[in-house]
Design a protein around this motif. Structure first.
Motif, PDB file in Angstrom:
ATOM      1  N   VAL A 142       0.834  -1.206   0.000  1.00 35.63           N
ATOM      2  CA  VAL A 142       0.000   0.000   0.000  1.00 35.63           C
ATOM      3  C   VAL A 142       0.867   1.254   0.000  1.00 35.63           C
ATOM      4  O   VAL A 142       0.668   2.168  -0.794  1.00 35.63           O
ATOM      5  CB  VAL A 142      -0.942   0.004   1.216  1.00 35.63           C
ATOM      6  CG1 VAL A 142      -1.653   1.332   1.334  1.00 35.63           C
ATOM      7  CG2 VAL A 142      -1.970  -1.100   1.087  1.00 35.63           C
ATOM      8  N   VAL A 146       1.318   4.739  -2.516  1.00 32.14           N
ATOM      9  CA  VAL A 146       1.001   6.061  -1.962  1.00 32.14           C
ATOM     10  C   VAL A 146       2.241   6.951  -1.954  1.00 32.14           C
ATOM     11  O   VAL A 146       2.159   8.150  -2.230  1.00 32.14           O
ATOM     12  CB  VAL A 146       0.411   5.930  -0.543  1.00 32.14           C
ATOM     13  CG1 VAL A 146       0.149   7.298   0.043  1.00 32.14           C
ATOM     14  CG2 VAL A 146      -0.888   5.163  -0.586  1.00 32.14           C
ATOM     15  N   ILE A 162      -1.378  11.968   5.222  1.00 35.97           N
ATOM     16  CA  ILE A 162      -2.789  12.224   4.924  1.00 35.97           C
ATOM     17  C   ILE A 162      -3.338  11.174   3.972  1.00 35.97           C
ATOM     18  O   ILE A 162      -4.435  10.662   4.145  1.00 35.97           O
ATOM     19  CB  ILE A 162      -2.958  13.627   4.309  1.00 35.97           C
ATOM     20  CG1 ILE A 162      -2.599  14.701   5.318  1.00 35.97           C
ATOM     21  CG2 ILE A 162      -4.379  13.837   3.828  1.00 35.97           C
ATOM     22  CD1 ILE A 162      -2.619  16.081   4.731  1.00 35.97           C
ATOM     23  N   LEU A 163      -2.551  10.856   2.933  1.00 33.78           N
ATOM     24  CA  LEU A 163      -3.067   9.946   1.910  1.00 33.78           C
ATOM     25  C   LEU A 163      -3.070   8.503   2.377  1.00 33.78           C
ATOM     26  O   LEU A 163      -3.944   7.724   2.012  1.00 33.78           O
ATOM     27  CB  LEU A 163      -2.223  10.054   0.634  1.00 33.78           C
ATOM     28  CG  LEU A 163      -2.248  11.387  -0.083  1.00 33.78           C
ATOM     29  CD1 LEU A 163      -1.410  11.307  -1.333  1.00 33.78           C
ATOM     30  CD2 LEU A 163      -3.661  11.760  -0.459  1.00 33.78           C
ATOM     31  N   SER A 164      -2.077   8.123   3.192  1.00 35.48           N
ATOM     32  CA  SER A 164      -1.953   6.690   3.455  1.00 35.48           C
ATOM     33  C   SER A 164      -2.776   6.220   4.644  1.00 35.48           C
ATOM     34  O   SER A 164      -3.224   5.076   4.659  1.00 35.48           O
ATOM     35  CB  SER A 164      -0.491   6.322   3.659  1.00 35.48           C
ATOM     36  OG  SER A 164       0.030   7.058   4.722  1.00 35.48           O
ATOM     37  N   PRO A 166      -5.963   6.806   5.797  1.00 40.30           N
ATOM     38  CA  PRO A 166      -7.284   6.241   5.530  1.00 40.30           C
ATOM     39  C   PRO A 166      -7.210   4.927   4.754  1.00 40.30           C
ATOM     40  O   PRO A 166      -8.002   4.018   4.987  1.00 40.30           O
ATOM     41  CB  PRO A 166      -7.979   7.314   4.687  1.00 40.30           C
ATOM     42  CG  PRO A 166      -7.216   8.534   4.874  1.00 40.30           C
ATOM     43  CD  PRO A 166      -5.828   8.143   5.207  1.00 40.30           C
ATOM     44  N   VAL A 167      -6.217   4.823   3.840  1.00 37.54           N
ATOM     45  CA  VAL A 167      -6.146   3.620   3.020  1.00 37.54           C
ATOM     46  C   VAL A 167      -5.672   2.422   3.838  1.00 37.54           C
ATOM     47  O   VAL A 167      -6.078   1.291   3.608  1.00 37.54           O
ATOM     48  CB  VAL A 167      -5.220   3.865   1.814  1.00 37.54           C
ATOM     49  CG1 VAL A 167      -5.174   2.672   0.913  1.00 37.54           C
ATOM     50  CG2 VAL A 167      -5.688   5.067   1.028  1.00 37.54           C
TER      51      VAL A 167
END
Lengths: 219, 221
Positions: A142, A146, A162-164, A166-167
């Protein structure tokens, strides 16, 4: 060269670079060791679920630190050079494989250290180890994609977080559940569902990364 | 008129669903009582959100293939509208949970999942703000959008099925349709779902058209 050979060369190159500088390994190891020690000093002894959650949080931050550099450390010119000689799929696969190797290595050391310093009985150590292995592999798949995305934006470390987060949360929820099962020493058949979900998420992530990365690098 | 029939249909369907939902007969059930009517308002929000996010992903894929600015605008406006529907879904859900489960935010995997999915789409908007250059912004945010969508589906629709959940249709509970809804409720419910999806899409296209006009005015000819 076909894809497999390209991936092999790229992974070999990354491993050699890492071996020469030993920057990531040493830095992250020191980070893990000191965090484990801080947690130990702060808590002394904790319940099993908290012990488990703490371990995954330490591992999460360690892996973000380790992987966020994977695209930034190389200059744009060098990346341009790669893109002229290998296919973009080989670049992302190579990074995923290299990061997986790095993460498995790091998490095994972190786990050993954590288990030794911060003793807690584990019901089914083999299953827990499996959870750690799958977990570090999932983090690698993942976060590699990202980090590729966030490398394209200017302020890398903030965007990465920030991007990783939630994922990664769904993965983390399943991982914590699986490792909790292992700590309680439940029958292994109960955990098959979680393992299958984790593997499925990994397969989906790798497929999407392979499909999307060719668009990402072409500026 | 020929092009706007679905907008009128959507409005009519919502009006029917509101009147039918508040006045129509519902089964008398323990705990739920009259709150079962919330199913006409709470569930359609999530269906609309999912439809809008799906539209967004489709347009992101289209953008990567074509590189047209319009597709990127459609993708971002679909997410903007979807977030509003997500917020409404959360609010109606919290009202409902307060009455049936005793607190507005019980520790339920579906609730937490939807909160995290919202974070994911907010991160998408932050990512867009972080990038200055238009084409780069469109491309990178499209990539993140496609990357995040399957995770969102896992979070909202697969994980709650595996664990214990208060929601019907999760963790071995029967779905709402088998257990609690009777045949009087079904037509109203489907009308509400389709109506809200149509109106959600309408709002999204309106925002898209506003953005197109803005884009045109900003251009130097």
């Amino acid at each position: 060269m076909n894809l497999l050979q390209q991936v092999k060369v790229l992974v070999y190159k990354d491993l050699i670079l890492e071996w020469r500088a030993k920057y990531a390994i040493n830095g992250i190891l020191l980070y893990v060791v000191s965090t484990v020690f801080v947690c130990y000093q702060a808590f002394k002894s904790v319940d099993a679920p908290i012990w488990n959650a703490l371990f995954w949080i330490i591992l999460l931050f360690a892996s973000i630190n380790a992987i966020s550099r994977s695209f930034v450390q190389e200059s744009t010119y060098r990346q341009l050079y790669y893109y002229t000689i290998v296919s973009p799929k080989a670049v992302i696969l190579g990074k995923i494989v290299y990061n997986s190797i790095l993460m498995v290595f790091l998490s095994l050391i972190a786990f050993t250290f954590y288990a030794v310093v911060f003793k807690n009985p584990i019901g089914d150590p083999l299953l827990y180890l499996l959870a750690v292995l799958i977990g570090s592999f999932s983090f690698a798949t993942v976060f590699t994609m990202v980090s590729g995305i966030s490398a394209k934006t200017g302020n890398n470390s903030t965007m990465m977080a920030i991007l990783s987060f939630p994922v990664i949360i769904p993965l983390l929820i399943v991982l914590i559940k699986l490792s909790n099962n292992a700590m309680q020493g439940l029958d292994r058949a109960i955990s098959t569902n979680e393992i299958l979900v984790l593997l499925a998420i990994n397969v989906i992530t790798i497929t999407i990364s392979l499909l999307l990365f060719p668009y990402l690098w072409r500026d | 008129m020929r092009k706007s029939w679905w907008k009128i249909l959507g409005l009519l369907m919502i009006a029917t669903a509101i009147i039918g939902g508040l006045l129509g007969p519902v089964p008398v059930l323990p705990i739920l009582h009259e709150t079962i009517r919330n199913v006409y308002f709470h569930v359609p929000m999530w269906f609309t959100m999912l439809t809008l996010y799906l539209i967004s992903v489709i347009y992101s894929i289209k953008y990567l293939n074509s590189g047209k600015v319009e597709h990127d605008l459609m993708a971002v406006e679909a997410v903007n509208t979807g977030i509003v529907f997500c917020a409404m879904g959360l609010l109606t859900g919290m009202l409902w949970a307060n009455i049936t489960w005793g607190e507005p935010w019980p520790n339920d995997p579906k609730l937490n999942g939807s909160a995290i999915a919202t974070l994911m789409y907010l991160a998408y908007l932050v990512l867009r703000n972080a990038l200055e250059e238009e084409q780069k912004r469109a491309k990178i945010s499209a990539i993140y959008n496609i990357f995040a969508f399957p995770v969102m589906v896992v979070l909202l629709y697969i994980l709650p099925k595996l664990t214990d959940s208060l929601h019907p249709g999760s963790g071995g509970n029967g779905t709402f349709g088998d257990l609690d809804m009777n045949n009087n409720m079904r037509p109203v419910f489907y009308t509400a779902v389709i109506g809200w999806i149509l109106v959600g899409t309408w709002i999204c296209t309106l925002r898209y058209r506003v953005r197109l006009i803005e884009n045109k005015r900003n251009q130097i000819d």
